[in-house]
Design a protein around this motif. Sequence first.
Motif, PDB file in Angstrom:
ATOM      1  N   UNK A  45     -44.484 -26.922  -2.785  1.00 40.37           N
ATOM      2  CA  UNK A  45     -44.219 -25.313  -2.508  1.00 40.37           C
ATOM      3  C   UNK A  45     -43.651 -24.711  -2.779  1.00 40.37           C
ATOM      4  N   UNK A  46     -43.957 -23.424  -2.778  1.00 39.28           N
ATOM      5  CA  UNK A  46     -43.856 -21.914  -2.681  1.00 39.28           C
ATOM      6  C   UNK A  46     -41.826 -21.863  -3.168  1.00 39.28           C
ATOM      7  N   UNK A  47     -41.910 -22.297  -1.627  1.00 39.74           N
ATOM      8  CA  UNK A  47     -40.515 -22.653  -0.954  1.00 39.74           C
ATOM      9  C   UNK A  47     -39.562 -23.761  -1.858  1.00 39.74           C
ATOM     10  N   UNK A  48     -40.378 -23.814  -2.905  1.00 43.19           N
ATOM     11  CA  UNK A  48     -39.571 -25.282  -3.842  1.00 43.19           C
ATOM     12  C   UNK A  48     -39.263 -24.114  -5.112  1.00 43.19           C
ATOM     13  N   UNK A  49     -39.953 -23.285  -5.076  1.00 41.85           N
ATOM     14  CA  UNK A  49     -39.625 -22.687  -6.555  1.00 41.85           C
ATOM     15  C   UNK A  49     -38.755 -22.299  -7.324  1.00 41.85           C
ATOM     16  N   UNK A  50     -37.538 -22.053  -6.439  1.00 43.81           N
ATOM     17  CA  UNK A  50     -35.512 -21.848  -6.459  1.00 43.81           C
ATOM     18  C   UNK A  50     -35.683 -23.837  -7.404  1.00 43.81           C
ATOM     19  N   UNK A  51     -35.955 -24.822  -6.649  1.00 40.99           N
ATOM     20  CA  UNK A  51     -35.995 -25.549  -7.042  1.00 40.99           C
ATOM     21  C   UNK A  51     -36.559 -26.429  -8.543  1.00 40.99           C
ATOM     22  N   UNK A  52     -37.844 -25.884  -8.192  1.00 40.43           N
ATOM     23  CA  UNK A  52     -38.675 -25.836  -9.652  1.00 40.43           C
ATOM     24  C   UNK A  52     -37.885 -25.198 -10.959  1.00 40.43           C
ATOM     25  N   UNK A  53     -37.536 -24.193 -10.837  1.00 38.33           N
ATOM     26  CA  UNK A  53     -37.077 -22.927 -11.541  1.00 38.33           C
ATOM     27  C   UNK A  53     -35.370 -23.962 -12.271  1.00 38.33           C
TER      28      UNK A  53
END
Length: 233
Positions: A108-116
Amino acid sequence: MKHHDPSLLDNPVWFALATKQAQLAHGAGPARRYDRAVAPFAAVETQAPESLQALISLISPDESASLLSRTELPEVEGMHAERAFSLLQMVDEKALPIADDAGVIRLQTTDAAAMLDLASRTKPGPFGIRTIETGNYIGIGESGNLIAMAGERMRLDGFVEISAVCVDDGYRGRGIAARLMNILRGEIQARGDTPFLHVRDDNASAIKLYERLGFKARKMFSLYRVAPVATTA
């Protein structure tokens, strides 16, 4: 899988931004680009000088955009274009059922930092803080950390690009990338679309993996970095 017009894949960024991903586009004429926080890609409807000049007007003086082309770009006043490398476009030709996704995270968008963070360590290609807005992204976590992911980037009529396929170095060799890709492939096909992808032509190991999974080479593209010509005061 349904049969769709493969000629759309000759200009995939344009057909994505002009249709199913118009909400992510800057520009409304013969040139479009993704918001820079989503992806660095831009496209023109044709390579006419006025289209390329329209594209340059969408790029800030301090940045560049990535343009896929099957031919050498013409010289255009006000545009600097530098060829970076070649990308092989591959299309999925193997029908798959929807795979078991037990233990897989729906990102989800809340995971964006971990994905980056994962993308910055594994370097699967360009990835930004808003890339997740392009489509469905899935991943695998361990001990509270994201250790692998894959997702959907360009979306156009009948075709969906699989992108950001990456696995943390400590977890390679376990078939994780193939598993995530197969889950996405089955889901894309179940929606009536055909998966495709782009890979650097010098990434032999990735190309072999994709061939084993059922992807076939379609066409080669050059990736150009285009930018406005710097002006002097």
